[in-house]
Design an enzyme around this catalytic site. Structure first.
Site, PDB file in Angstrom:
ATOM      1  N   ARG A  35      11.889  -7.861   5.564  1.00  0.00           N
ATOM      2  CA  ARG A  35      12.053  -6.395   5.588  1.00  0.00           C
ATOM      3  C   ARG A  35      13.078  -5.980   6.635  1.00  0.00           C
ATOM      4  O   ARG A  35      13.137  -6.518   7.738  1.00  0.00           O
ATOM      5  CB  ARG A  35      10.709  -5.714   5.910  1.00  0.00           C
ATOM      6  CG  ARG A  35       9.716  -5.870   4.808  1.00  0.00           C
ATOM      7  CD  ARG A  35       8.734  -4.742   4.730  1.00  0.00           C
ATOM      8  NE  ARG A  35       7.893  -4.570   5.895  1.00  0.00           N
ATOM      9  CZ  ARG A  35       6.692  -4.012   5.832  1.00  0.00           C
ATOM     10  NH1 ARG A  35       6.201  -3.577   4.683  1.00  0.00           N
ATOM     11  NH2 ARG A  35       5.975  -3.874   6.925  1.00  0.00           N
ATOM     12  N   ARG A  43      -0.658  -9.747  13.085  1.00  0.00           N
ATOM     13  CA  ARG A  43      -1.181  -8.639  12.267  1.00  0.00           C
ATOM     14  C   ARG A  43      -2.076  -9.172  11.153  1.00  0.00           C
ATOM     15  O   ARG A  43      -3.067  -8.549  10.804  1.00  0.00           O
ATOM     16  CB  ARG A  43      -0.022  -7.833  11.662  1.00  0.00           C
ATOM     17  CG  ARG A  43       0.765  -7.063  12.711  1.00  0.00           C
ATOM     18  CD  ARG A  43       1.912  -6.311  12.087  1.00  0.00           C
ATOM     19  NE  ARG A  43       1.452  -5.114  11.401  1.00  0.00           N
ATOM     20  CZ  ARG A  43       2.169  -4.412  10.530  1.00  0.00           C
ATOM     21  NH1 ARG A  43       3.371  -4.801  10.228  1.00  0.00           N
ATOM     22  NH2 ARG A  43       1.688  -3.343   9.976  1.00  0.00           N
ATOM     23  N   LYS A  64       0.831  -1.216   0.000  1.00  0.00           N
ATOM     24  CA  LYS A  64       0.000   0.000   0.000  1.00  0.00           C
ATOM     25  C   LYS A  64       0.859   1.257   0.000  1.00  0.00           C
ATOM     26  O   LYS A  64       0.606   2.194  -0.744  1.00  0.00           O
ATOM     27  CB  LYS A  64      -0.910   0.050   1.244  1.00  0.00           C
ATOM     28  CG  LYS A  64      -1.911  -1.070   1.338  1.00  0.00           C
ATOM     29  CD  LYS A  64      -2.892  -0.839   2.481  1.00  0.00           C
ATOM     30  CE  LYS A  64      -2.273  -0.864   3.869  1.00  0.00           C
ATOM     31  NZ  LYS A  64      -1.702  -2.158   4.256  1.00  0.00           N
ATOM     32  N   ARG A  82      11.925  -4.149  12.110  1.00  0.00           N
ATOM     33  CA  ARG A  82      10.906  -3.428  12.880  1.00  0.00           C
ATOM     34  C   ARG A  82      10.244  -4.415  13.837  1.00  0.00           C
ATOM     35  O   ARG A  82       9.974  -5.553  13.448  1.00  0.00           O
ATOM     36  CB  ARG A  82       9.832  -2.919  11.905  1.00  0.00           C
ATOM     37  CG  ARG A  82       9.758  -1.429  11.783  1.00  0.00           C
ATOM     38  CD  ARG A  82       8.902  -1.006  10.604  1.00  0.00           C
ATOM     39  NE  ARG A  82       7.481  -1.313  10.755  1.00  0.00           N
ATOM     40  CZ  ARG A  82       6.552  -0.979   9.859  1.00  0.00           C
ATOM     41  NH1 ARG A  82       6.885  -0.333   8.771  1.00  0.00           N
ATOM     42  NH2 ARG A  82       5.291  -1.296  10.048  1.00  0.00           N
ATOM     43  N   ARG A 107      -9.224   1.009   9.035  1.00  0.00           N
ATOM     44  CA  ARG A 107      -8.828  -0.386   9.244  1.00  0.00           C
ATOM     45  C   ARG A 107      -9.905  -1.151   9.995  1.00  0.00           C
ATOM     46  O   ARG A 107      -9.735  -2.340  10.254  1.00  0.00           O
ATOM     47  CB  ARG A 107      -7.543  -0.428  10.061  1.00  0.00           C
ATOM     48  CG  ARG A 107      -6.285  -0.736   9.245  1.00  0.00           C
ATOM     49  CD  ARG A 107      -5.134  -0.656  10.211  1.00  0.00           C
ATOM     50  NE  ARG A 107      -3.982  -1.392   9.808  1.00  0.00           N
ATOM     51  CZ  ARG A 107      -2.896  -0.845   9.280  1.00  0.00           C
ATOM     52  NH1 ARG A 107      -2.860   0.434   9.014  1.00  0.00           N
ATOM     53  NH2 ARG A 107      -1.840  -1.582   9.016  1.00  0.00           N
TER      54      ARG A 107
HETATM   55  P1  AMP Z   1       1.192   0.250   8.933  1.00  0.00           P
HETATM   56  O1  AMP Z   1       2.473   0.988   8.771  1.00  0.00           O
HETATM   57  O2  AMP Z   1       0.041   0.873   8.149  1.00  0.00           O
HETATM   58  O3  AMP Z   1       1.296  -1.213   8.681  1.00  0.00           O
HETATM   59  O4  AMP Z   1       0.748   0.425  10.472  1.00  0.00           O
HETATM   60  C1  AMP Z   1       1.565  -0.027  11.533  1.00  0.00           C
HETATM   61  C2  AMP Z   1       0.751  -0.152  12.807  1.00  0.00           C
HETATM   62  O5  AMP Z   1       0.183   1.129  13.154  1.00  0.00           O
HETATM   63  C3  AMP Z   1      -0.444  -1.085  12.748  1.00  0.00           C
HETATM   64  O6  AMP Z   1      -0.097  -2.439  12.950  1.00  0.00           O
HETATM   65  C4  AMP Z   1      -1.306  -0.546  13.876  1.00  0.00           C
HETATM   66  O7  AMP Z   1      -0.792  -0.919  15.148  1.00  0.00           O
HETATM   67  C5  AMP Z   1      -1.103   0.948  13.742  1.00  0.00           C
HETATM   68  N1  AMP Z   1      -2.105   1.538  12.818  1.00  0.00           N
HETATM   69  C6  AMP Z   1      -1.876   2.103  11.595  1.00  0.00           C
HETATM   70  N2  AMP Z   1      -3.010   2.539  11.043  1.00  0.00           N
HETATM   71  C7  AMP Z   1      -3.999   2.236  11.935  1.00  0.00           C
HETATM   72  C8  AMP Z   1      -5.412   2.399  11.929  1.00  0.00           C
HETATM   73  N3  AMP Z   1      -6.056   2.951  10.899  1.00  0.00           N
HETATM   74  N4  AMP Z   1      -6.093   1.968  13.023  1.00  0.00           N
HETATM   75  C9  AMP Z   1      -5.474   1.408  14.072  1.00  0.00           C
HETATM   76  N5  AMP Z   1      -4.162   1.201  14.137  1.00  0.00           N
HETATM   77  C10 AMP Z   1      -3.414   1.616  13.074  1.00  0.00           C
END
Ligand code: AMP
Length: 208
Positions: free
Chosen positions: A123, A167, A13, A156, A88
């Site tokens: 990663r 996840r 994404k 990470r 989400r």
């Molecule tokens: P990402 O970089 O988009 O994969 O996000 C990393 C982490 O940030 C996720 O695993 C969640 O813990 C948190 N996160 C990101 N976006 C959201 C969202 N819209 N709602 C809740 N938690 C989020």
């Protein structure tokens, strides 16, 4: 163009949001990036965010919705935006509806769980400059070392194998129902193609 990019963690994404953002001249807004920045800068809610992120869990809806509301009110969003990683949950999607933020299209980047595990397990990132690498697809010149900073690359916390599986579970339980929620606005693309092909498919799907 007000767009949402859906897809499992690691589906690509962020990569595609950056390409489409440049092509359409609208900002790409990643809630994951906003949350990671808050943690890094020691913001008051940073420690709370970290406790969720590190476990592979979602940050509570009310906190994320407030951050998104603030971000979407900035002037660069007047002509549109790409939301990468938001909504989400169905609650977050309802928040957008109730705030009158009409979404034009929803891009769903599809990748199987097996592929996701393979991708995320490889990663790496540089703790100094934050540049990202992959042990198979985007290798540094010297194994495990940042090309720029020459420091050792890290994984990470939320890319660790047990966290990746958690996840994915969270994605299937809480985020996948959004595909049905946005059924009429959906543009589905095959996330296993090359990044260039995926960008082309998205632009074609959006009719631009
Ligand atoms: P990402 O970089 O988009 O994969 O996000 C990393 C982490 O940030 C996720 O695993 C969640 O813990 C948190 N996160 C990101 N976006 C959201 C969202 N819209 N709602 C809740 N938690 C989020």
């Amino acid at each position: 163009m007000k767009l949402i990019f859906l897809g499992a963690p690691g589906a690509g994404k962020g990569t595609q949001a950056a390409q489409i953002s440049a092509a359409l001249a609208v900002p790409a807004i990643s809630t994951g990036d906003i949350i990671r920045t808050a943690i890094k800068e020691g913001a008051p809610l940073g420690l709370k965010f970290k406790s969720y992120i590190d476990k592979g869990l979602l940050v509570p809806d009310d906190l994320v919705c407030a951050m998104v509301k603030e971000r979407l009110a900035k002037p660069d969003c007047v002509n549109g935006f790409i939301l990468d990683g938001f909504p989400r949950t169905i609650e977050q999607a309802k928040f957008l509806d109730e705030s009158g933020i009409g979404i034009d299209r929803v891009v769903d980047i599809e990748v199987s769980d097996d592929d996701i595990v393979r991708r995320m397990g490889g990663r790496r990132f540089c703790p100094k400059c934050q540049r990202t690498y992959h042990v198979l697809y985007n290798k540094p010149a010297e194994d495990g070392i940042c090309d720029e900073c020459k420091v050792e690359l890290c994984i990470r916390d939320d890319d660790k194998p047990e966290t990746v599986l958690r996840r994915l579970e969270v994605y299937h339980e809480q985020t996948e129902p959004l595909i049905a929620y946005y059924e009429k606005k959906l543009c589905i693309v095959d996330g296993t193609k090359t990044p260039e092909e995926i960008t082309k498919l998205i632009l074609e799907g959006l009719g631009v």
